[in-house]
Design a protein around this motif. Structure first.
Motif, PDB file in Angstrom:
ATOM      1  N   TYR A 127      28.435  -4.667   7.679  1.00 43.21           N
ATOM      2  CA  TYR A 127      29.258  -3.960   7.439  1.00 43.21           C
ATOM      3  C   TYR A 127      30.017  -4.061   8.952  1.00 43.21           C
ATOM      4  O   TYR A 127      30.102  -4.075   9.835  1.00 43.21           O
ATOM      5  CB  TYR A 127      29.510  -2.953   7.214  1.00 43.21           C
ATOM      6  N   ALA A 128      31.727  -4.277   8.844  1.00 40.88           N
ATOM      7  CA  ALA A 128      32.685  -3.581  10.059  1.00 40.88           C
ATOM      8  C   ALA A 128      32.698  -2.196   9.958  1.00 40.88           C
ATOM      9  O   ALA A 128      32.424  -1.179   9.036  1.00 40.88           O
ATOM     10  CB  ALA A 128      34.011  -4.087   9.518  1.00 40.88           C
ATOM     11  N   MET A 129      32.959  -1.644  10.892  1.00 37.71           N
ATOM     12  CA  MET A 129      32.874  -0.440  11.338  1.00 37.71           C
ATOM     13  C   MET A 129      33.747   0.284  12.144  1.00 37.71           C
ATOM     14  O   MET A 129      34.296  -0.872  13.130  1.00 37.71           O
ATOM     15  CB  MET A 129      31.763   0.025  12.000  1.00 37.71           C
ATOM     16  N   SER A 189      34.336  -5.891  14.300  1.00 36.93           N
ATOM     17  CA  SER A 189      33.713  -6.733  13.114  1.00 36.93           C
ATOM     18  C   SER A 189      32.501  -6.894  12.962  1.00 36.93           C
ATOM     19  O   SER A 189      31.340  -6.114  13.523  1.00 36.93           O
ATOM     20  CB  SER A 189      33.918  -7.932  13.284  1.00 36.93           C
ATOM     21  N   TRP A 190      31.933  -7.175  11.752  1.00 35.61           N
ATOM     22  CA  TRP A 190      30.058  -6.936  11.364  1.00 35.61           C
ATOM     23  C   TRP A 190      29.268  -7.826  12.355  1.00 35.61           C
ATOM     24  O   TRP A 190      28.237  -7.644  12.368  1.00 35.61           O
ATOM     25  CB  TRP A 190      29.890  -7.625  10.326  1.00 35.61           C
ATOM     26  N   SER A 191      30.587  -8.993  13.244  1.00 33.17           N
ATOM     27  CA  SER A 191      29.018  -9.511  13.596  1.00 33.17           C
ATOM     28  C   SER A 191      29.601  -9.144  15.811  1.00 33.17           C
ATOM     29  O   SER A 191      28.770  -9.157  16.332  1.00 33.17           O
ATOM     30  CB  SER A 191      29.851 -11.102  14.502  1.00 33.17           C
ATOM     31  N   GLY A 192      30.168  -7.838  15.637  1.00 35.17           N
ATOM     32  CA  GLY A 192      30.338  -7.742  16.848  1.00 35.17           C
ATOM     33  C   GLY A 192      31.484  -8.598  17.794  1.00 35.17           C
ATOM     34  O   GLY A 192      31.581  -7.837  18.992  1.00 35.17           O
ATOM     35  N   ARG A 216      40.037   2.753  27.731  1.00 36.92           N
ATOM     36  CA  ARG A 216      39.702   3.857  28.164  1.00 36.92           C
ATOM     37  C   ARG A 216      38.985   4.319  26.967  1.00 36.92           C
ATOM     38  O   ARG A 216      37.515   4.717  27.207  1.00 36.92           O
ATOM     39  CB  ARG A 216      40.517   5.369  27.959  1.00 36.92           C
ATOM     40  N   PHE A 217      38.491   3.356  25.718  1.00 35.57           N
ATOM     41  CA  PHE A 217      37.660   3.647  24.628  1.00 35.57           C
ATOM     42  C   PHE A 217      36.696   2.092  24.617  1.00 35.57           C
ATOM     43  O   PHE A 217      37.853   2.014  24.854  1.00 35.57           O
ATOM     44  CB  PHE A 217      38.048   4.075  23.275  1.00 35.57           C
ATOM     45  N   THR A 218      35.733   2.456  24.026  1.00 33.43           N
ATOM     46  CA  THR A 218      35.103   0.854  24.265  1.00 33.43           C
ATOM     47  C   THR A 218      33.523   1.155  22.691  1.00 33.43           C
ATOM     48  O   THR A 218      32.842   2.105  22.935  1.00 33.43           O
ATOM     49  CB  THR A 218      33.899   0.328  25.521  1.00 33.43           C
ATOM     50  N   ILE A 219      33.831  -0.002  21.865  1.00 34.56           N
ATOM     51  CA  ILE A 219      33.328   0.591  20.391  1.00 34.56           C
ATOM     52  C   ILE A 219      32.563  -0.605  20.546  1.00 34.56           C
ATOM     53  O   ILE A 219      32.462  -1.639  21.006  1.00 34.56           O
ATOM     54  CB  ILE A 219      34.353   0.236  19.088  1.00 34.56           C
ATOM     55  N   ALA A 220      31.178  -0.731  20.709  1.00 36.05           N
ATOM     56  CA  ALA A 220      30.012  -1.082  20.217  1.00 36.05           C
ATOM     57  C   ALA A 220      29.133  -1.723  19.545  1.00 36.05           C
ATOM     58  O   ALA A 220      28.712   0.199  18.724  1.00 36.05           O
ATOM     59  CB  ALA A 220      29.114  -1.318  22.078  1.00 36.05           C
ATOM     60  N   ARG A 221      27.992  -1.974  19.288  1.00 40.20           N
ATOM     61  CA  ARG A 221      27.161  -1.706  17.937  1.00 40.20           C
ATOM     62  C   ARG A 221      25.675  -2.257  18.121  1.00 40.20           C
ATOM     63  O   ARG A 221      25.640  -3.298  19.627  1.00 40.20           O
ATOM     64  CB  ARG A 221      27.396  -2.246  16.848  1.00 40.20           C
ATOM     65  N   ASP A 222      24.744  -1.576  18.385  1.00 39.11           N
ATOM     66  CA  ASP A 222      23.624  -2.549  18.231  1.00 39.11           C
ATOM     67  C   ASP A 222      22.500  -2.261  16.813  1.00 39.11           C
ATOM     68  O   ASP A 222      22.675  -1.166  16.213  1.00 39.11           O
ATOM     69  CB  ASP A 222      22.523  -0.934  19.145  1.00 39.11           C
ATOM     70  N   ASN A 245      20.901   0.353  14.352  1.00 44.46           N
ATOM     71  CA  ASN A 245      21.310   0.342  13.151  1.00 44.46           C
ATOM     72  C   ASN A 245      23.014   1.435  13.243  1.00 44.46           C
ATOM     73  O   ASN A 245      23.321   2.463  12.184  1.00 44.46           O
ATOM     74  CB  ASN A 245      20.937   0.961  11.547  1.00 44.46           C
ATOM     75  N   THR A 246      23.092   0.932  14.493  1.00 43.26           N
ATOM     76  CA  THR A 246      23.847   1.802  15.332  1.00 43.26           C
ATOM     77  C   THR A 246      25.595   2.016  15.767  1.00 43.26           C
ATOM     78  O   THR A 246      25.201   0.476  16.595  1.00 43.26           O
ATOM     79  CB  THR A 246      23.077   3.248  16.653  1.00 43.26           C
ATOM     80  N   VAL A 247      26.264   2.810  15.501  1.00 42.25           N
ATOM     81  CA  VAL A 247      27.783   2.361  16.427  1.00 42.25           C
ATOM     82  C   VAL A 247      28.040   3.125  17.200  1.00 42.25           C
ATOM     83  O   VAL A 247      28.303   4.520  17.283  1.00 42.25           O
ATOM     84  CB  VAL A 247      29.098   2.109  15.214  1.00 42.25           C
ATOM     85  N   TYR A 248      28.627   2.998  18.350  1.00 46.01           N
ATOM     86  CA  TYR A 248      29.141   3.344  19.435  1.00 46.01           C
ATOM     87  C   TYR A 248      30.748   3.774  19.814  1.00 46.01           C
ATOM     88  O   TYR A 248      31.165   2.722  19.816  1.00 46.01           O
ATOM     89  CB  TYR A 248      28.125   3.527  21.007  1.00 46.01           C
ATOM     90  N   LEU A 249      31.163   4.441  20.528  1.00 48.96           N
ATOM     91  CA  LEU A 249      32.240   4.581  20.505  1.00 48.96           C
ATOM     92  C   LEU A 249      31.855   5.743  21.826  1.00 48.96           C
ATOM     93  O   LEU A 249      32.085   6.545  22.374  1.00 48.96           O
ATOM     94  CB  LEU A 249      32.702   5.759  20.093  1.00 48.96           C
ATOM     95  N   GLN A 250      32.338   5.278  23.347  1.00 49.14           N
ATOM     96  CA  GLN A 250      32.413   5.710  24.607  1.00 49.14           C
ATOM     97  C   GLN A 250      33.899   5.658  24.704  1.00 49.14           C
ATOM     98  O   GLN A 250      34.848   4.753  25.084  1.00 49.14           O
ATOM     99  CB  GLN A 250      31.900   4.689  25.696  1.00 49.14           C
ATOM    100  N   MET A 251      33.704   7.047  25.221  1.00 50.91           N
ATOM    101  CA  MET A 251      35.393   7.804  25.384  1.00 50.91           C
ATOM    102  C   MET A 251      35.330   7.809  26.545  1.00 50.91           C
ATOM    103  O   MET A 251      34.089   9.148  27.149  1.00 50.91           O
ATOM    104  CB  MET A 251      35.104   8.867  24.669  1.00 50.91           C
ATOM    105  N   ASN A 252      36.521   7.427  27.659  1.00 48.04           N
ATOM    106  CA  ASN A 252      35.995   7.902  29.223  1.00 48.04           C
ATOM    107  C   ASN A 252      37.912   8.758  29.263  1.00 48.04           C
ATOM    108  O   ASN A 252      38.467   7.832  28.483  1.00 48.04           O
ATOM    109  CB  ASN A 252      36.086   6.052  30.442  1.00 48.04           C
TER     110      ASN A 252
END
Length: 121
Positions: free
Chosen positions: A31-33, A51-54, A66-72, A76-83
């Motif tokens: 899945y894309a997130m 995207s599903w691949s990251g 300012r924000f960075t999205i990442a997935r592990d 099974n987790t996606v993150y949104l780092q907000m600075n």
């Protein structure tokens, strides 16, 4: 897929928060997130997607740099780092999943419950 968002809170302007969205289900990697936010009286707005691949990430102009999205995948987790948070970032933040990255809320089939982010000036 079931999604559980967390990590919201109250922070001063200029501060940081990291949102997490944990997914249940073995097909998370397919899945894309996306992350969206919704302020009172406003529509749900696109914030970021991955995207599903990251390999591909997308951001609203208002959060670029300012924000960075990442997935592990393993977690099974996606993150949104907000600075460098601003008062106008105050909203309920939702994570969403779909087969592709979409820039609008109606493109996503699966949604988590929201997590409140409040940025004080």
């Amino acid at each position: 897929v079931q999604l559980q968002a967390s990590g919201g809170g109250l922070v001063q302007a200029g501060g940081s928060l990291r949102l997490s969205c944990a997914a249940a289900g073995r097909t998370f990697s397919r899945y894309a997130m996306g992350w969206f936010h919704q302020a009172p009286g406003k529509d749900r707005e696109f914030v970021s997607a991955i995207s599903w691949s990251g390999e591909s990430t997308y951001y609203a102009d208002s959060v670029k740099g300012r924000f960075t999205i990442a997935r592990d995948i393993a977690k099974n987790t996606v993150y949104l780092q907000m600075n460098s948070l601003k008062p106008e970032d105050t909203a309920v933040y939702y994570c969403a999943a779909d087969s592709m990255c979409w820039g609008t809320a109606d493109g996503y089939d699966y949604w988590g419950q929201g997590t409140q982010v409040t940025v004080s000036s």
